[in-house]
Design an enzyme around this catalytic site. Sequence first.
Site, PDB file in Angstrom:
ATOM      1  N   ARG A 121       0.711  -1.365   0.008  1.00 46.22           N
ATOM      2  CA  ARG A 121       0.041  -0.139   0.068  1.00 46.22           C
ATOM      3  C   ARG A 121       0.836   1.146  -0.061  1.00 46.22           C
ATOM      4  NH1 ARG A 121      -3.381  -2.615   3.742  1.00 46.22           N
ATOM      5  NH2 ARG A 121      -5.200  -3.879   2.724  1.00 46.22           N
ATOM      6  N   LYS A 143       3.530  12.088 -10.780  1.00 43.40           N
ATOM      7  CA  LYS A 143       2.616  11.261 -11.594  1.00 43.40           C
ATOM      8  C   LYS A 143       3.183  10.028 -11.845  1.00 43.40           C
ATOM      9  CE  LYS A 143      -0.460  14.646 -13.720  1.00 43.40           C
ATOM     10  NZ  LYS A 143      -0.929  15.061 -15.151  1.00 43.40           N
ATOM     11  N   GLU A 185      10.087  19.903 -23.429  1.00 43.92           N
ATOM     12  CA  GLU A 185       9.191  20.338 -22.184  1.00 43.92           C
ATOM     13  C   GLU A 185       9.786  21.481 -21.482  1.00 43.92           C
ATOM     14  OE1 GLU A 185       6.605  18.551 -21.349  1.00 43.92           O
ATOM     15  OE2 GLU A 185       6.780  16.647 -22.206  1.00 43.92           O
ATOM     16  N   LYS A 227       7.802  23.808 -12.320  1.00 46.26           N
ATOM     17  CA  LYS A 227       7.146  22.440 -11.939  1.00 46.26           C
ATOM     18  C   LYS A 227       6.768  22.385 -10.595  1.00 46.26           C
ATOM     19  CE  LYS A 227       5.733  18.201 -13.029  1.00 46.26           C
ATOM     20  NZ  LYS A 227       5.854  16.857 -13.890  1.00 46.26           N
ATOM     21  N   GLU A 237      -4.102  17.785  -9.767  1.00 53.26           N
ATOM     22  CA  GLU A 237      -4.500  18.501 -10.968  1.00 53.26           C
ATOM     23  C   GLU A 237      -6.056  18.885 -10.759  1.00 53.26           C
ATOM     24  OE1 GLU A 237      -2.670  16.649 -14.566  1.00 53.26           O
ATOM     25  OE2 GLU A 237      -4.215  16.960 -15.592  1.00 53.26           O
ATOM     26  N   ARG A 242      -2.606  22.596 -12.417  1.00 55.13           N
ATOM     27  CA  ARG A 242      -1.535  21.737 -12.925  1.00 55.13           C
ATOM     28  C   ARG A 242      -1.711  21.354 -14.293  1.00 55.13           C
ATOM     29  NH1 ARG A 242       1.460  16.573  -9.925  1.00 55.13           N
ATOM     30  NH2 ARG A 242       2.676  16.113 -11.509  1.00 55.13           N
ATOM     31  N   ASN A 246       0.111  20.559 -19.508  1.00 55.22           N
ATOM     32  CA  ASN A 246      -0.599  19.517 -20.504  1.00 55.22           C
ATOM     33  C   ASN A 246      -0.506  20.421 -21.806  1.00 55.22           C
ATOM     34  OD1 ASN A 246      -0.804  17.523 -18.812  1.00 55.22           O
ATOM     35  ND2 ASN A 246      -3.032  18.012 -18.273  1.00 55.22           N
ATOM     36  N   HIS A 249      -0.068  18.815 -25.333  1.00 56.86           N
ATOM     37  CA  HIS A 249      -0.420  17.191 -25.038  1.00 56.86           C
ATOM     38  C   HIS A 249      -1.823  16.833 -25.656  1.00 56.86           C
ATOM     39  CE1 HIS A 249       2.990  17.914 -22.487  1.00 56.86           C
ATOM     40  NE2 HIS A 249       2.965  16.546 -21.942  1.00 56.86           N
ATOM     41  N   HIS A 253      -1.103  14.323 -28.567  1.00 56.45           N
ATOM     42  CA  HIS A 253      -1.585  12.974 -28.000  1.00 56.45           C
ATOM     43  C   HIS A 253      -2.138  12.566 -29.221  1.00 56.45           C
ATOM     44  CE1 HIS A 253      -3.653   9.790 -25.804  1.00 56.45           C
ATOM     45  NE2 HIS A 253      -4.545   9.885 -26.575  1.00 56.45           N
ATOM     46  N   HIS A 267       7.663  11.312 -27.490  1.00 53.26           N
ATOM     47  CA  HIS A 267       6.752  11.999 -26.730  1.00 53.26           C
ATOM     48  C   HIS A 267       6.929  13.700 -26.918  1.00 53.26           C
ATOM     49  CE1 HIS A 267       3.818  13.173 -23.410  1.00 53.26           C
ATOM     50  NE2 HIS A 267       4.633  13.834 -22.956  1.00 53.26           N
TER      51      HIS A 267
HETATM   52  P1  NAD Z   1      12.661   6.899 -21.925  1.00 59.72           P
HETATM   53  O1  NAD Z   1      12.617   6.626 -20.443  1.00 59.72           O
HETATM   54  O2  NAD Z   1      12.212   5.627 -22.620  1.00 59.72           O
HETATM   55  O3  NAD Z   1      14.253   7.109 -22.250  1.00 59.72           O
HETATM   56  C1  NAD Z   1      14.481   7.381 -23.818  1.00 59.72           C
HETATM   57  C2  NAD Z   1      15.650   6.617 -24.048  1.00 59.72           C
HETATM   58  O4  NAD Z   1      16.797   6.904 -23.536  1.00 59.72           O
HETATM   59  C3  NAD Z   1      15.610   4.905 -23.571  1.00 59.72           C
HETATM   60  O5  NAD Z   1      16.114   4.295 -24.644  1.00 59.72           O
HETATM   61  C4  NAD Z   1      16.435   4.963 -22.260  1.00 59.72           C
HETATM   62  O6  NAD Z   1      17.154   3.791 -22.283  1.00 59.72           O
HETATM   63  C5  NAD Z   1      17.567   6.046 -22.951  1.00 59.72           C
HETATM   64  N1  NAD Z   1      18.537   6.575 -21.767  1.00 59.72           N
HETATM   65  C6  NAD Z   1      17.882   7.287 -20.638  1.00 59.72           C
HETATM   66  N2  NAD Z   1      18.688   8.045 -20.002  1.00 59.72           N
HETATM   67  C7  NAD Z   1      20.007   7.677 -20.739  1.00 59.72           C
HETATM   68  C8  NAD Z   1      21.418   7.948 -20.699  1.00 59.72           C
HETATM   69  N3  NAD Z   1      21.527   9.145 -19.830  1.00 59.72           N
HETATM   70  N4  NAD Z   1      22.304   7.906 -21.487  1.00 59.72           N
HETATM   71  C9  NAD Z   1      21.835   7.007 -22.640  1.00 59.72           C
HETATM   72  N5  NAD Z   1      20.763   6.453 -22.849  1.00 59.72           N
HETATM   73  C10 NAD Z   1      19.664   6.902 -22.042  1.00 59.72           C
HETATM   74  O7  NAD Z   1      11.814   8.117 -22.320  1.00 59.72           O
HETATM   75  P2  NAD Z   1      11.757   9.454 -21.436  1.00 59.72           P
HETATM   76  O8  NAD Z   1      11.695  10.349 -22.702  1.00 59.72           O
HETATM   77  O9  NAD Z   1      12.671   9.757 -20.584  1.00 59.72           O
HETATM   78  O10 NAD Z   1      10.288   9.330 -20.867  1.00 59.72           O
HETATM   79  C11 NAD Z   1       9.006   9.200 -21.674  1.00 59.72           C
HETATM   80  C12 NAD Z   1       8.101   8.259 -20.577  1.00 59.72           C
HETATM   81  O11 NAD Z   1       7.901   9.609 -19.626  1.00 59.72           O
HETATM   82  C13 NAD Z   1       6.825   8.412 -21.348  1.00 59.72           C
HETATM   83  O12 NAD Z   1       6.228   7.062 -20.821  1.00 59.72           O
HETATM   84  C14 NAD Z   1       5.789   9.553 -20.728  1.00 59.72           C
HETATM   85  O13 NAD Z   1       4.582   8.738 -20.512  1.00 59.72           O
HETATM   86  C15 NAD Z   1       6.324   9.755 -19.418  1.00 59.72           C
HETATM   87  N6  NAD Z   1       6.325  11.065 -19.029  1.00 59.72           N
HETATM   88  C16 NAD Z   1       5.905  10.837 -17.618  1.00 59.72           C
HETATM   89  C17 NAD Z   1       5.474  12.368 -17.133  1.00 59.72           C
HETATM   90  C18 NAD Z   1       4.999  12.401 -15.728  1.00 59.72           C
HETATM   91  O14 NAD Z   1       4.759  13.309 -15.236  1.00 59.72           O
HETATM   92  N7  NAD Z   1       5.001  11.287 -14.837  1.00 59.72           N
HETATM   93  C19 NAD Z   1       5.606  13.595 -17.697  1.00 59.72           C
HETATM   94  C20 NAD Z   1       6.314  13.501 -18.916  1.00 59.72           C
HETATM   95  C21 NAD Z   1       6.551  12.141 -19.678  1.00 59.72           C
HETATM   96  N1  GLY Z   2       3.861  16.371 -16.834  1.00 60.41           N
HETATM   97  C1  GLY Z   2       2.608  16.600 -16.533  1.00 60.41           C
HETATM   98  C2  GLY Z   2       2.275  16.762 -15.031  1.00 60.41           C
HETATM   99  O1  GLY Z   2       3.184  16.475 -14.390  1.00 60.41           O
HETATM  100  O2  GLY Z   2       1.277  17.249 -14.558  1.00 60.41           O
END
Ligand code: NAD
Ligand code: GLY
Length: 367
Positions: A121, A143, A185, A227, A237, A242, A246, A249, A253, A267
């Site tokens: 939990r 998130k 971003e 942020k 949100e 918050r 987006n 987005h 999307h 993304h």
């Molecule tokens: P990712 O985690 O897939 O990383 C992108 C690529 O870079 C991967 O192949 C990874 O292995 C590689 N990588 C990462 N760090 C590295 C480094 N220092 N050196 C070499 N390679 C490296 O993608 P991302 O763009 O970081 O994240 C995308 C995800 O984040 C999506 O799933 C999206 O939905 C999510 N997201 C979440 C939030 C949130 O608020 N929680 C906000 C925006 C995006």
């Molecule tokens: N990436 C959008 C949020 O964290 O609300």
Amino acid sequence: MTIVPVSLGARSYDVRIESGLLDRAGEALVPYASGRPFLVVTDEHVAAAQWPRLDTALRRAGLAAELVTLPAGEATKSWPHLEALTDRMIAHGIERRDHVIALGGGVIGDLVGFAAAIVKRGCAFIQIPTTLLAQVDSSVGGKTAINSRAGKNLLGAFHQPSLVLIDPETLDTLGAREVRAGYAEVVKYGLIDDVAFFEWCEANGPALLAGDPDARAYAIARSVAAKAAIVAQDERETSGRRALLNLGHTFGHALEAETGFSDRLLHGEGVAAGMALAFSYSLRRGECSGQDAGRVVAHLRAAGLPASLRDAGVDAPGARLVDHMLHDKKMSGGTLPFLLARGIGQTYLAKDVDLADVAAFLDEVRG
Ligand code: NAD
Ligand code: GLY
């Protein structure tokens, strides 16, 4: 070291930003050790590129760790990987006060955060983000999610980390396209409510993208501060504040859905094109000047990011793109709120948008 506090009462935590921090992470993590080895979760790329630095830092501080290495890529944010990870955490004997460490981009951060939210939990976790996107956005704010068959991020929880450690030097091993996608971003924070930061991006974006350490550190710290302020005002949100995060987005999307949530459009690239479309649509509604909409497109293109349907490789009827938007989790009471702009730094939540008008706009800009 820059320390940005995320002020959320009992769930408050610090985001620490410093070049080379990963090599000193052991000292920062000592207060979070429980006697059991840390579980560090990463993906195969980050395991090769960055884990040796953290491993050495932990050993130097006398801390033990077990590494869990998952496949790289969006498909890892899935039930099978969540199940395997939670099994591993339980087999590890994890207790609520123990901290799991997410070392990686947004995929690892979102998956580990969600696993931490549900095991026993809710147990604790620490984010060590290694992509620009994760450093300026996903590692902060709590998130967490995996994807379901029906769509992205549909299964998740709000669960705040206890600490975020950001070392901009980790970006040295990240591919240029991933850095650019994360930069979208960064630009977003300027477009939302900080015209001075957008001007900073216009002047310093090229240096940041070329790897200039000062530009990188400044952009990360300013983005995280923006942020953190928004999250502190509207953690879940609910007030609309918050939701400003987006920007781009909803259009983005639709573009990501049309390109199959694949490497065809990352993304951050979808967000870039989405922000440009949001400004162009605001111009069409007579709310934003052509000069501001043009500046947004010009800056994104100069950064090597897509700023139109064509740039994003999308050639689809407006009605189909709007149909993708209807599956957006931001749908509320059958309507879809849109982030639109009265100018750079003047983003607002519009609740009166007619989806047929959006489809007509998308058909106009398709050519
Ligand atoms: P990712 O985690 O897939 O990383 C992108 C690529 O870079 C991967 O192949 C990874 O292995 C590689 N990588 C990462 N760090 C590295 C480094 N220092 N050196 C070499 N390679 C490296 O993608 P991302 O763009 O970081 O994240 C995308 C995800 O984040 C999506 O799933 C999206 O939905 C999510 N997201 C979440 C939030 C949130 O608020 N929680 C906000 C925006 C995006
Ligand atoms: N990436 C959008 C949020 O964290 O609300």
